[in-house]
Motif scaffolding. Structure first.
Motif, PDB file in Angstrom:
ATOM      1  N   HIS A  50      36.619 -26.451  83.580  1.00  0.00           N
ATOM      2  CA  HIS A  50      37.342 -26.975  84.742  1.00  0.00           C
ATOM      3  C   HIS A  50      36.353 -27.420  85.823  1.00  0.00           C
ATOM      4  N   CYS A  51      35.193 -26.744  85.829  1.00  0.00           N
ATOM      5  CA  CYS A  51      34.204 -26.994  86.879  1.00  0.00           C
ATOM      6  C   CYS A  51      32.803 -26.883  86.272  1.00  0.00           C
ATOM      7  N   LEU A  52      31.894 -27.688  86.789  1.00  0.00           N
ATOM      8  CA  LEU A  52      30.510 -27.694  86.326  1.00  0.00           C
ATOM      9  C   LEU A  52      29.609 -27.434  87.526  1.00  0.00           C
ATOM     10  N   ILE A  53      28.760 -26.418  87.422  1.00  0.00           N
ATOM     11  CA  ILE A  53      27.741 -26.155  88.442  1.00  0.00           C
ATOM     12  C   ILE A  53      26.462 -26.720  87.840  1.00  0.00           C
ATOM     13  N   LEU A  54      25.892 -27.729  88.465  1.00  0.00           N
ATOM     14  CA  LEU A  54      24.831 -28.514  87.850  1.00  0.00           C
ATOM     15  C   LEU A  54      23.589 -28.558  88.731  1.00  0.00           C
ATOM     16  N   ASP A  55      22.493 -27.990  88.230  1.00  0.00           N
ATOM     17  CA  ASP A  55      21.227 -28.057  88.953  1.00  0.00           C
ATOM     18  C   ASP A  55      20.719 -29.492  88.884  1.00  0.00           C
ATOM     19  N   ARG A 116      33.512 -19.944  97.280  1.00  0.00           N
ATOM     20  CA  ARG A 116      34.379 -20.751  98.149  1.00  0.00           C
ATOM     21  C   ARG A 116      34.335 -22.231  97.719  1.00  0.00           C
ATOM     22  N   THR A 117      33.146 -22.740  97.415  1.00  0.00           N
ATOM     23  CA  THR A 117      33.006 -24.140  97.002  1.00  0.00           C
ATOM     24  C   THR A 117      33.720 -24.390  95.684  1.00  0.00           C
ATOM     25  N   VAL A 118      33.588 -23.479  94.726  1.00  0.00           N
ATOM     26  CA  VAL A 118      34.273 -23.623  93.438  1.00  0.00           C
ATOM     27  C   VAL A 118      35.788 -23.608  93.655  1.00  0.00           C
ATOM     28  N   GLN A 119      36.260 -22.681  94.477  1.00  0.00           N
ATOM     29  CA  GLN A 119      37.702 -22.615  94.760  1.00  0.00           C
ATOM     30  C   GLN A 119      38.193 -23.912  95.389  1.00  0.00           C
ATOM     31  N   GLU A 120      37.423 -24.453  96.340  1.00  0.00           N
ATOM     32  CA  GLU A 120      37.813 -25.696  97.021  1.00  0.00           C
ATOM     33  C   GLU A 120      37.944 -26.856  96.046  1.00  0.00           C
ATOM     34  N   VAL A 121      36.941 -27.045  95.176  1.00  0.00           N
ATOM     35  CA  VAL A 121      37.002 -28.205  94.272  1.00  0.00           C
ATOM     36  C   VAL A 121      38.119 -28.044  93.246  1.00  0.00           C
ATOM     37  N   LEU A 122      38.367 -26.816  92.811  1.00  0.00           N
ATOM     38  CA  LEU A 122      39.455 -26.608  91.849  1.00  0.00           C
ATOM     39  C   LEU A 122      40.822 -26.844  92.488  1.00  0.00           C
TER      40      LEU A 122
END
Length: 130
Positions: A50-55, A116-122
């Motif tokens: 659902h979400c990607l955390i990308l360096d 918080r950032t992950v929650q916001e984008v989702l």
């Protein structure tokens, strides 16, 4: 945890990847990791997170390259992408967003800021695709 949102963390730093993974698991997310851009792309297609955390700085293919590739394959933005980097100039952040990222989070960040950032984008994704 069956219906927990799935998050893919792509970071070549084991320390950073572990910090992000622990914070997200603690917040109730299902976390998958990849150590470079090519593995990240492959897992993004296999796992459908659902979400990607990308360096940004990755061996082989940069986070910017991965982001552009995924956006080319996903013009409807079905995947939320958060770029993370110690590169923190306004130019770096603007470039990350222009590559298709939903957010650009500057390292170091706190667990709270990450979650918080992950929650916001989702939440934004659910609203825009409802």
């Amino acid at each position: 945890m069956i219906n927990a949102p799935k998050v893919l963390v792509v970071d070549d730093s084991a320390t950073s990847s572990l910090f992000i993974s622990k914070a997200l698991r603690k917040a109730g997310y299902f976390v998958i990791t990849a150590a470079d851009g090519k593995e990240g792309l492959s897992k993004a297609f296999q796992e459908r997170p659902h979400c990607l955390i990308l360096d940004v700085v990755l061996p082989g293919m940069s986070g910017f390259g991965v982001c552009r590739h995924l956006r080319a394959m996903d013009p409807q933005h079905n995947l939320s992408i958060i770029m993370v980097s110690s590169k923190n100039t306004p130019l770096d952040q603007t470039w990350g967003i222009r590559q298709g990222a939903d957010r650009y989070l500057t390292k170091p960040f706190t667990e709270d800021a990450l979650v918080r950032t992950v929650q916001e984008v989702l939440i934004e994704h659910m609203r825009s695709h409802a």
